[in-house]
Design an enzyme around this catalytic site. Structure first.
Site, PDB file in Angstrom:
ATOM      1  CG  ASP A  90      -1.903   0.532   1.335  1.00 51.12           C
ATOM      2  OD1 ASP A  90      -2.179   1.368   0.041  1.00 51.12           O
ATOM      3  OD2 ASP A  90      -2.623   1.409   2.457  1.00 51.12           O
ATOM      4  CD  GLU A 142      -3.227   8.930  -4.684  1.00 53.17           C
ATOM      5  OE1 GLU A 142      -2.901   7.114  -4.103  1.00 53.17           O
ATOM      6  OE2 GLU A 142      -3.904   9.385  -3.707  1.00 53.17           O
ATOM      7  CB  SER A 225     -12.854   3.713   7.460  1.00 54.71           C
ATOM      8  OG  SER A 225     -11.928   2.657   7.400  1.00 54.71           O
ATOM      9  CB  SER A 268      -9.611   3.849  10.026  1.00 52.40           C
ATOM     10  OG  SER A 268      -8.352   4.898   9.715  1.00 52.40           O
TER      11      SER A 268
HETATM   12  P1  13P Z   1      -9.201   4.419   6.051  1.00 54.25           P
HETATM   13  O1  13P Z   1      -8.908   5.187   6.467  1.00 54.25           O
HETATM   14  O2  13P Z   1     -10.586   5.072   5.447  1.00 54.25           O
HETATM   15  O3  13P Z   1      -9.334   2.592   6.309  1.00 54.25           O
HETATM   16  O4  13P Z   1      -8.231   4.428   4.394  1.00 54.25           O
HETATM   17  C1  13P Z   1      -7.562   3.455   4.605  1.00 54.25           C
HETATM   18  C2  13P Z   1      -6.638   2.998   3.272  1.00 54.25           C
HETATM   19  O5  13P Z   1      -6.988   4.534   2.364  1.00 54.25           O
HETATM   20  C3  13P Z   1      -5.492   2.836   3.261  1.00 54.25           C
HETATM   21  O6  13P Z   1      -4.580   2.610   1.871  1.00 54.25           O
END
Ligand code: 13P
Length: 325
Positions: A90, A142, A225, A268
């Site tokens: 990620d 991205e 999230s 999150s």
């Molecule tokens: P959240 O913080 O909304 O869970 O998103 C996580 C995310 O996009 C990791 O790349």
């Protein structure tokens, strides 16, 4: 055999093709701990859902890459013959980092050059794609900045993905999927509006326009999230202080999936749920000093959260390709 195949992972190509055709999204679940990995795999096996196990690289002293690989290899072994698992980097930050991950067994990498000048984002992404594709690894790029991590202050709208840049970016880089900025936000507070103001809905029109221009492009939502308030309350009722914890409503995520989103990133939600469960347990059992019991209560809450997300929001339950028809 590719190095990731030897570990039991798949890349995202067929996963995303099926998701786009079937109008559901594969979960991209971030992990940092053993309990999270266990819960992700258990929930995805229980719901027959494919999954991306996602890792945002931490400093080695916090979590050594060899331990990360050990964790996810164990996960792949648990899931073998039952569900497809991709091991995904990620927010990769450089060619060198992506190369190290590809060489180390990741089946999918994200290269995030979204904060670079456009030409530099194109050049870095293209370099990663070329190295990755030679080894059967898929790449997420991205365009646009997603608030909470990548954008400085200023109106969010300025950072939204510009659909007229997408075609050229995808053609010039060869990415397999694209993370876009349409109003989602990383972290626990998605409401960047001032208190009392209503947060703007997601810009589904941007997704529609991207789909019109590139109908087969798998699109990824970060910062998605929902921040369930029952978990926020569990934190706050047991000594925590989470203020302005607001998420993206489930129906908005479903609407984005119905257009062209085929992977949704969640972190999150699971951090808050885990914190709430541990705080609740330790307040209820003040004499407990055993991580096996308080982390077990967190694991159970996480299994329920991931299973619910797969069934009710992402539509990925029952979509594991290895499940007999
Ligand atoms: P959240 O913080 O909304 O869970 O998103 C996580 C995310 O996009 C990791 O790349």
């Amino acid at each position: 055999m590719r190095s990731y195949e030897a570990y039991g992972f798949v890349n995202t190509k067929a996963m995303y093709e099926r998701a786009l055709a079937g109008h559901y999204a594969v979960p991209g679940y971030n992990f940092n701990t053993l309990e999270q990995v266990q819960a992700i795999v258990q929930a995805c096996i229980d719901t027959c859902s494919p999954v991306l196990l996602q890792y945002f690289v931490l400093p080695e002293e916090q979590l050594h890459p060899a331990l990360v690989l050990g964790l996810v290899r164990g996960a792949a072994e648990m899931a073998a013959g039952r569900i497809d698992v991709a091991f995904h980097l990620d927010h990769g930050s450089s060619f060198e980092q992506c190369k190290a991950c590809i060489d180390g067994g990741y089946s999918s990498v994200m290269i995030d050059g979204s904060q670079l000048p456009h030409a530099d984002n194109v050049a870095m992404t293209r370099e990663v794609v070329s190295y990755a594709h030679d080894r059967g690894v898929t790449v997420e790029g991205e365009l646009g900045g997603i608030a909470g991590r990548e954008t400085a202050d200023g109106p969010m709208e300025e950072h939204y993905t510009k659909p007229d840049e997408v075609e050229d970016f995808v053609a010039a880089t060869g990415v397999d999927s694209l993370a876009v900025s349409v109003g989602t936000v990383h972290g626990a507070s998605k409401n960047l509006a001032k208190p009392g103001q209503t947060p703007p809905p997601l810009r589904l029109d941007i997704l529609e326009e991207v789909k019109r221009r590139l109908p087969g492009l798998p699109v990824v939502l970060h910062g998605a999230s929902a921040i369930p308030q029952e978990h926020v309350r569990a934190v706050n009722a047991h000594g925590g202080s989470l203020t302005r914890a607001v998420g993206i409503p489930d129906d908005q995520i479903r609407a984005a999936i119905a257009i062209n989103v085929c992977k949704v990133n969640i972190h999150s939600d699971t951090q808050i749920a885990m914190t709430g469960a541990v705080r609740t347990h330790l307040v209820a059992c003040p004499g407990d000093f055993d991580p096996r019991t308080y982390l077990d209560s967190a694991r159970k809450v996480l299994v329920a959260l991931y299973s619910d997300k797969n069934r009710r929001v992402l539509g990925s339950a029952g979509k594991a390709s290895t499940v007999p028809p």
